[in-house]
Enzyme design. Structure first.
Site, PDB file in Angstrom:
ATOM      1  CG  ASP A 141      -2.099   0.894   1.079  1.00 34.02           C
ATOM      2  OD1 ASP A 141      -2.324   1.397  -0.042  1.00 34.02           O
ATOM      3  OD2 ASP A 141      -2.812   1.114   2.075  1.00 34.02           O
ATOM      4  CG  ASN A 144      -7.478  -2.758  -5.380  1.00 40.05           C
ATOM      5  OD1 ASN A 144      -6.494  -3.459  -5.203  1.00 40.05           O
ATOM      6  ND2 ASN A 144      -7.855  -1.847  -4.489  1.00 40.05           N
TER       7      ASN A 144
HETATM    8  C1  FPP Z   1      -2.188  -0.043  -3.288  1.00 38.99           C
HETATM    9  O1  FPP Z   1      -1.641   1.251  -3.171  1.00 38.99           O
HETATM   10  C2  FPP Z   1      -1.578  -0.708  -4.431  1.00 38.99           C
HETATM   11  C3  FPP Z   1      -2.259  -1.286  -5.447  1.00 38.99           C
HETATM   12  C4  FPP Z   1      -3.729  -1.331  -5.510  1.00 38.99           C
HETATM   13  C5  FPP Z   1      -1.568  -1.874  -6.621  1.00 38.99           C
HETATM   14  C6  FPP Z   1      -0.295  -2.596  -6.290  1.00 38.99           C
HETATM   15  C7  FPP Z   1       0.299  -3.083  -7.542  1.00 38.99           C
HETATM   16  C8  FPP Z   1       1.619  -3.074  -7.815  1.00 38.99           C
HETATM   17  C9  FPP Z   1       2.666  -2.642  -6.857  1.00 38.99           C
HETATM   18  C10 FPP Z   1       2.070  -3.573  -9.151  1.00 38.99           C
HETATM   19  C11 FPP Z   1       2.466  -5.016  -9.019  1.00 38.99           C
HETATM   20  C12 FPP Z   1       2.906  -5.515 -10.294  1.00 38.99           C
HETATM   21  C13 FPP Z   1       2.867  -6.823 -10.661  1.00 38.99           C
HETATM   22  C14 FPP Z   1       3.413  -7.183 -11.968  1.00 38.99           C
HETATM   23  C15 FPP Z   1       2.284  -7.882  -9.852  1.00 38.99           C
HETATM   24  P1  FPP Z   1      -2.543   2.531  -3.489  1.00 38.99           P
HETATM   25  O2  FPP Z   1      -2.377   2.869  -4.911  1.00 38.99           O
HETATM   26  O3  FPP Z   1      -3.930   2.292  -3.022  1.00 38.99           O
HETATM   27  O4  FPP Z   1      -1.827   3.617  -2.615  1.00 38.99           O
HETATM   28  P2  FPP Z   1      -2.490   4.863  -1.911  1.00 38.99           P
HETATM   29  O5  FPP Z   1      -3.229   4.317  -0.724  1.00 38.99           O
HETATM   30  O6  FPP Z   1      -1.304   5.667  -1.525  1.00 38.99           O
HETATM   31  O7  FPP Z   1      -3.378   5.550  -2.908  1.00 38.99           O
END
Ligand code: FPP
Length: 235
Positions: free
Chosen positions: A22, A70
């Site tokens: 996250d 998501n």
């Molecule tokens: C949550 O942070 C993260 C996600 C929903 C996506 C995570 C995906 C990756 C790191 C890519 C992985 C790649 C592969 C190939 C498996 P957020 O975006 O909700 O963060 P925030 O809370 O700061 O908005």
């Protein structure tokens, strides 16, 4: 105080680490970048972190890349993530095979575009049998959905099941339950991740945003884990 011999902090390495990655969006925002740049930085970090974990003796790393919930995000963000998955499976499956790392994907493939599904299936097939470690990617995954699917499967078979038999009906069949679950990015919740599987998992929460959660931070989490006393309900 119990007269328990204290283990060396680095002596106990978790066999399986699960990570809720996250904070990518906030990482990007802080740098005035689009959210997609945060996910890209997260992907890069995930690749490096998993390899580092395997080099420390961890056998399984499970990364939460996309939850069923998501899918409520804007289509543009989802398309960006699908693009990253495409890139990852096209470029990295061969690298993983060379490094002896097996890829396993859990989640509902029906939620993903057809070509991403195909790339995932190929990546899993190409890396099958990798013995250096297993990287489990949770994509379109929900813990409740995993449980409901297993319940329906048990009902379909028409026979009562034990907890062990039930575990084998989950998408994580063959993967031991996580010993340590790390969540970056400040939130203190499990967000529908490995609900059944984390019954006796040790949790580690940090405010560090995922793209900044590097090797030193992982060492710290492993050290904290190795100082925990796991009793599994016993005294
Ligand atoms: C949550 O942070 C993260 C996600 C929903 C996506 C995570 C995906 C990756 C790191 C890519 C992985 C790649 C592969 C190939 C498996 P957020 O975006 O909700 O963060 P925030 O809370 O700061 O908005």
């Amino acid at each position: 105080m119990k007269n328990r011999k204290k283990e060396e902090p680095s002596a106990r390495i978790p066999e399986h680490i699960a990570i809720i990655m996250d904070g990518n969006g906030r990482w990007a925002k802080k740098r005035l970048l689009p959210r997609s740049a945060g996910h890209r930085a997260g992907m890069k970090n995930m690749i490096a972190l998993a390899e580092y974990a395997f080099s420390r003796g961890v056998r399984y790393v499970t990364a939460f890349a996309l939850s069923t919930e998501n899918f409520l995000r804007p289509q543009e963000e989802l398309e960006g993530l699908f693009g990253l998955f495409r890139e990852y499976f096209k470029k990295n499956a061969a690298v993983m095979r060379e490094k002896g790392i097996a890829l396993k994907v859990i989640g509902n493939p029906c939620l993903l575009p057809e070509d991403v599904r195909r790339l995932i299936a190929e990546g899993e097939e190409d890396t099958k049998g990798g013995s250096e470690g297993t990287l489990v990617l949770a994509i379109g995954y929900g813990g409740r959905q995993d449980i409901v699917f297993a319940v329906n499967e048990a009902v379909r078979r028409g026979k009562e099941v034990t907890a062990e038999e039930f575990s084998a009906l989950l998408s994580t069949d063959g993967v031991p339950d996580p010993d340590l679950l790390i969540r970056t990015g400040k939130e203190l919740r499990i967000s529908n991740f490995l609900l059944w599987q984390s019954a006796y998992t040790e949790f580690y929460f940090t405010e560090t945003l995922f793209p900044d959660f590097g090797e030193k931070e992982l060492d710290r989490a492993i050290e904290a884990y190795s100082e925990r006393e796991r009793r599994f309900g016993k005294i």
